[in-house]
Enzyme design. Structure first.
Site, PDB file in Angstrom:
ATOM      1  N   SER A 128     -89.458 -55.912  -0.591  1.00  0.00           N
ATOM      2  CA  SER A 128     -89.474 -55.933  -2.047  1.00  0.00           C
ATOM      3  C   SER A 128     -88.073 -55.918  -2.627  1.00  0.00           C
ATOM      4  O   SER A 128     -87.918 -55.970  -3.847  1.00  0.00           O
ATOM      5  CB  SER A 128     -90.285 -54.754  -2.585  1.00  0.00           C
ATOM      6  OG  SER A 128     -90.142 -53.638  -1.770  1.00  0.00           O
ATOM      7  N   HIS A 162     -93.318 -62.021  -1.100  1.00  0.00           N
ATOM      8  CA  HIS A 162     -93.449 -60.717  -1.746  1.00  0.00           C
ATOM      9  C   HIS A 162     -94.794 -60.627  -2.466  1.00  0.00           C
ATOM     10  O   HIS A 162     -94.982 -61.223  -3.527  1.00  0.00           O
ATOM     11  CB  HIS A 162     -92.269 -60.536  -2.715  1.00  0.00           C
ATOM     12  CG  HIS A 162     -92.210 -59.201  -3.375  1.00  0.00           C
ATOM     13  ND1 HIS A 162     -91.552 -58.987  -4.562  1.00  0.00           N
ATOM     14  CD2 HIS A 162     -92.718 -57.999  -3.021  1.00  0.00           C
ATOM     15  CE1 HIS A 162     -91.671 -57.715  -4.906  1.00  0.00           C
ATOM     16  NE2 HIS A 162     -92.376 -57.102  -3.983  1.00  0.00           N
ATOM     17  N   GLU A 174     -94.303 -63.711  -4.953  1.00  0.00           N
ATOM     18  CA  GLU A 174     -92.922 -64.131  -5.260  1.00  0.00           C
ATOM     19  C   GLU A 174     -92.303 -64.591  -3.937  1.00  0.00           C
ATOM     20  O   GLU A 174     -92.267 -63.814  -2.978  1.00  0.00           O
ATOM     21  CB  GLU A 174     -92.153 -62.937  -5.843  1.00  0.00           C
ATOM     22  CG  GLU A 174     -90.739 -63.235  -6.263  1.00  0.00           C
ATOM     23  CD  GLU A 174     -90.037 -61.973  -6.825  1.00  0.00           C
ATOM     24  OE1 GLU A 174     -90.292 -60.854  -6.341  1.00  0.00           O
ATOM     25  OE2 GLU A 174     -89.226 -62.123  -7.751  1.00  0.00           O
TER      26      GLU A 174
HETATM   27  N1  3HC Z   1    -107.127 -52.157  -3.564  1.00  0.00           N
HETATM   28  C1  3HC Z   1    -107.967 -53.168  -3.825  1.00  0.00           C
HETATM   29  N2  3HC Z   1    -108.586 -53.331  -4.997  1.00  0.00           N
HETATM   30  C2  3HC Z   1    -108.363 -52.411  -5.952  1.00  0.00           C
HETATM   31  C3  3HC Z   1    -107.509 -51.320  -5.766  1.00  0.00           C
HETATM   32  C4  3HC Z   1    -106.860 -51.205  -4.493  1.00  0.00           C
HETATM   33  N3  3HC Z   1    -106.002 -50.218  -4.218  1.00  0.00           N
HETATM   34  N4  3HC Z   1    -107.478 -50.585  -6.890  1.00  0.00           N
HETATM   35  C5  3HC Z   1    -108.291 -51.201  -7.767  1.00  0.00           C
HETATM   36  N5  3HC Z   1    -108.810 -52.298  -7.199  1.00  0.00           N
HETATM   37  C6  3HC Z   1    -109.748 -53.240  -7.804  1.00  0.00           C
HETATM   38  C7  3HC Z   1    -111.036 -52.557  -8.153  1.00  0.00           C
HETATM   39  O1  3HC Z   1    -111.893 -52.485  -7.047  1.00  0.00           O
HETATM   40  C8  3HC Z   1    -111.563 -53.437  -9.238  1.00  0.00           C
HETATM   41  O2  3HC Z   1    -112.125 -54.593  -8.648  1.00  0.00           O
HETATM   42  P1  3HC Z   1    -113.406 -55.303  -9.337  1.00  0.00           P
HETATM   43  O3  3HC Z   1    -112.873 -56.049 -10.512  1.00  0.00           O
HETATM   44  O4  3HC Z   1    -113.927 -56.179  -8.253  1.00  0.00           O
HETATM   45  O5  3HC Z   1    -114.322 -54.195  -9.705  1.00  0.00           O
HETATM   46  C9  3HC Z   1    -110.300 -53.881  -9.979  1.00  0.00           C
HETATM   47  O6  3HC Z   1    -109.223 -53.664  -9.053  1.00  0.00           O
HETATM   48  C10 3HC Z   1    -110.061 -53.052 -11.211  1.00  0.00           C
HETATM   49  O7  3HC Z   1    -110.060 -51.701 -10.817  1.00  0.00           O
HETATM   50  P2  3HC Z   1    -110.577 -50.503 -11.710  1.00  0.00           P
HETATM   51  O8  3HC Z   1    -111.610 -51.013 -12.662  1.00  0.00           O
HETATM   52  O9  3HC Z   1    -110.935 -49.372 -10.824  1.00  0.00           O
HETATM   53  O10 3HC Z   1    -109.283 -49.986 -12.450  1.00  0.00           O
HETATM   54  P3  3HC Z   1    -108.331 -50.696 -13.452  1.00  0.00           P
HETATM   55  O11 3HC Z   1    -109.020 -51.679 -14.321  1.00  0.00           O
HETATM   56  O12 3HC Z   1    -107.595 -49.578 -14.043  1.00  0.00           O
HETATM   57  O13 3HC Z   1    -107.330 -51.558 -12.532  1.00  0.00           O
HETATM   58  C11 3HC Z   1    -105.349 -51.802 -11.287  1.00  0.00           C
HETATM   59  C12 3HC Z   1    -106.619 -50.972 -11.481  1.00  0.00           C
HETATM   60  C13 3HC Z   1    -105.711 -53.232 -10.886  1.00  0.00           C
HETATM   61  C14 3HC Z   1    -104.564 -51.135 -10.179  1.00  0.00           C
HETATM   62  C15 3HC Z   1    -104.571 -51.819 -12.662  1.00  0.00           C
HETATM   63  O14 3HC Z   1    -104.363 -50.502 -13.097  1.00  0.00           O
HETATM   64  C16 3HC Z   1    -103.240 -52.509 -12.581  1.00  0.00           C
HETATM   65  O15 3HC Z   1    -103.143 -53.726 -12.618  1.00  0.00           O
HETATM   66  N6  3HC Z   1    -102.166 -51.697 -12.464  1.00  0.00           N
HETATM   67  C17 3HC Z   1    -100.807 -52.243 -12.338  1.00  0.00           C
HETATM   68  C18 3HC Z   1    -100.584 -52.634 -10.911  1.00  0.00           C
HETATM   69  C19 3HC Z   1     -99.231 -53.244 -10.717  1.00  0.00           C
HETATM   70  O16 3HC Z   1     -98.408 -53.375 -11.612  1.00  0.00           O
HETATM   71  N7  3HC Z   1     -98.969 -53.589  -9.464  1.00  0.00           N
HETATM   72  C20 3HC Z   1     -97.656 -54.120  -9.076  1.00  0.00           C
HETATM   73  C21 3HC Z   1     -96.821 -52.995  -8.581  1.00  0.00           C
HETATM   74  S1  3HC Z   1     -95.207 -53.540  -8.164  1.00  0.00           S
HETATM   75  C22 3HC Z   1     -95.357 -54.126  -6.615  1.00  0.00           C
HETATM   76  O17 3HC Z   1     -96.384 -54.078  -5.970  1.00  0.00           O
HETATM   77  C23 3HC Z   1     -94.130 -54.724  -6.035  1.00  0.00           C
HETATM   78  C24 3HC Z   1     -93.514 -53.845  -5.013  1.00  0.00           C
HETATM   79  O18 3HC Z   1     -92.432 -54.561  -4.467  1.00  0.00           O
HETATM   80  C25 3HC Z   1     -93.025 -52.517  -5.552  1.00  0.00           C
END
Ligand code: 3HC
Length: 306
Positions: A128, A162, A174
């Site tokens: 990352s 990424h 990415e």
């Molecule tokens: N693994 C797989 N699927 C997951 C999950 C996980 N850990 N957490 C949630 N989900 C799925 C759920 O099962 C659900 O699927 P569905 O639509 O089939 O029911 C869907 O995501 C939505 O989940 P929820 O309804 O339980 O919860 P939310 O609507 O609050 O969504 C979230 C959860 C998708 C995690 C949302 O909060 C989100 O988008 N958060 C931001 C995440 C983000 O920014 N990620 C990038 C981080 S930076 C990165 O990764 C880069 C690295 O280099 C640091």
């Protein structure tokens, strides 16, 4: 044209069965329908990863997003292997490395991959923030100089792929070519990410690339705001969640990514640029000193069941 290039991956290997590696195995097996070999040196991590894999498939079936047959196919396409050498024995033609964000560890792994796998196997890193060029320079067989023609060719199959957490949900990959990455590697990696049903962007190999060079100062600033007592953790997060429509506030997101990972990325950004805007906050450093890593081990800015 890049869009018409086929990825030609008949077997993928994933190194690391943590949340990222497992997610990558999941989208490759279910969406790109590619057989996947999964390896992690920790049997406990494999066990946890496989349980999550089954849970994700069962949830998609329950929600009628996929059929029972799709889930069965994805289960059958995933197999666990006990070494990197087994990637070669089972004919992997692309490896995605998804171990923790540690430059020394990744450099060592890419040396091993170059020793163990043929020169036509694509070697991707899910780093990352660490220099893809540096990782690629390590991917040369023993006794071969990285700057030689053979060395450059060997490093030319290395690329940054990424993915974002949670991988099954986040729509982006990415792509980061290193200085040595060949056009063929870029085109095939892009085709593979698209087969996993991801949108693709391409960034230069600068510290943090586009994504984390923009995200991490934002998270760090929020931590400093908390440290200064400008607002509570809830008010900082709610401001961004409801005021700007972010799915999570920055402190919750930091916990979600992992505070140790956030700190490692920020250190890479700071060391790689010397720019004080990337200096990690003392509070983040202390929380990592305390081994409060966020959601993954139950304690970060918030508390979680583990
Ligand atoms: N693994 C797989 N699927 C997951 C999950 C996980 N850990 N957490 C949630 N989900 C799925 C759920 O099962 C659900 O699927 P569905 O639509 O089939 O029911 C869907 O995501 C939505 O989940 P929820 O309804 O339980 O919860 P939310 O609507 O609050 O969504 C979230 C959860 C998708 C995690 C949302 O909060 C989100 O988008 N958060 C931001 C995440 C983000 O920014 N990620 C990038 C981080 S930076 C990165 O990764 C880069 C690295 O280099 C640091």
């Amino acid at each position: 044209m890049a869009a018409t290039v086929k990825h030609g991956i008949n077997k993928l290997a994933v190194l690391g069965a943590g949340q990222m590696g497992l997610g990558i195995a999941f989208v490759a097996a279910l969406r790109a329908k590619v057989p996947v070999l999964l390896h992690d040196r920790s049997p406990h991590q494999i066990e946890k990863g496989l349980a999550l894999y089954d849970k994700l498939l069962a949830k998609d079936v329950a929600k009628a997003k996929i059929s029972e047959a799709d889930a069965r196919g994805a289960r059958e396409r995933l197999s666990v292997v006990d070494s990197v050498r087994a990637f070669r024995e089972h004919g992997a033609d692309m490896v995605v490395e998804a171990v923790s964000e540690n430059a020394g560890l990744k450099v060592g792994i890419f040396g091993e991959l170059a020793r163990e796998l043929g020169a036509d196997v694509i070697l991707a890193t899910n780093t990352s923030s660490i220099s893809v060029t540096k990782i690629a320079a390590a991917a040369v067989p023993e006794g071969v100089a990285p700057a030689s023609e053979e060395g450059q060719k060997s490093s030319g199959r290395v690329i940054g792929l990424h993915f974002f957490n949670p991988v099954p949900v986040m729509k982006l990959v990415e792509i980061i070519p290193g200085l040595q990455t060949s056009q063929t590697t870029l085109d095939r990696a892009r085709a593979f990410a698209i087969a996993c049903q991801k949108e693709v962007t391409v960034s230069k190999d600068v510290p943090g690339f586009v994504s984390n060079a923009l995200l991490m100062p934002f998270i760090n600033e929020a931590i400093m705001w908390l440290e200064k007592g400008v607002a509570t953790r809830e008010d900082i997060d709610t401001t961004l969640r409801l005021g700007m429509n972010h799915p999570m506030g920055p402190l919750q997101l930091a916990d979600f990514i992992g505070l140790d990972t956030c700190l490692a990325i920020q250190q890479t950004l700071y060391q790689g640029t010397g720019d004080s805007k990337y200096r990690p906050s003392v509070l983040l450093e202390r929380m990592v000193d305390a081994q409060w890593y966020g959601k993954k081990n139950g304690k970060g800015f918030y508390e979680y069941d583990v």
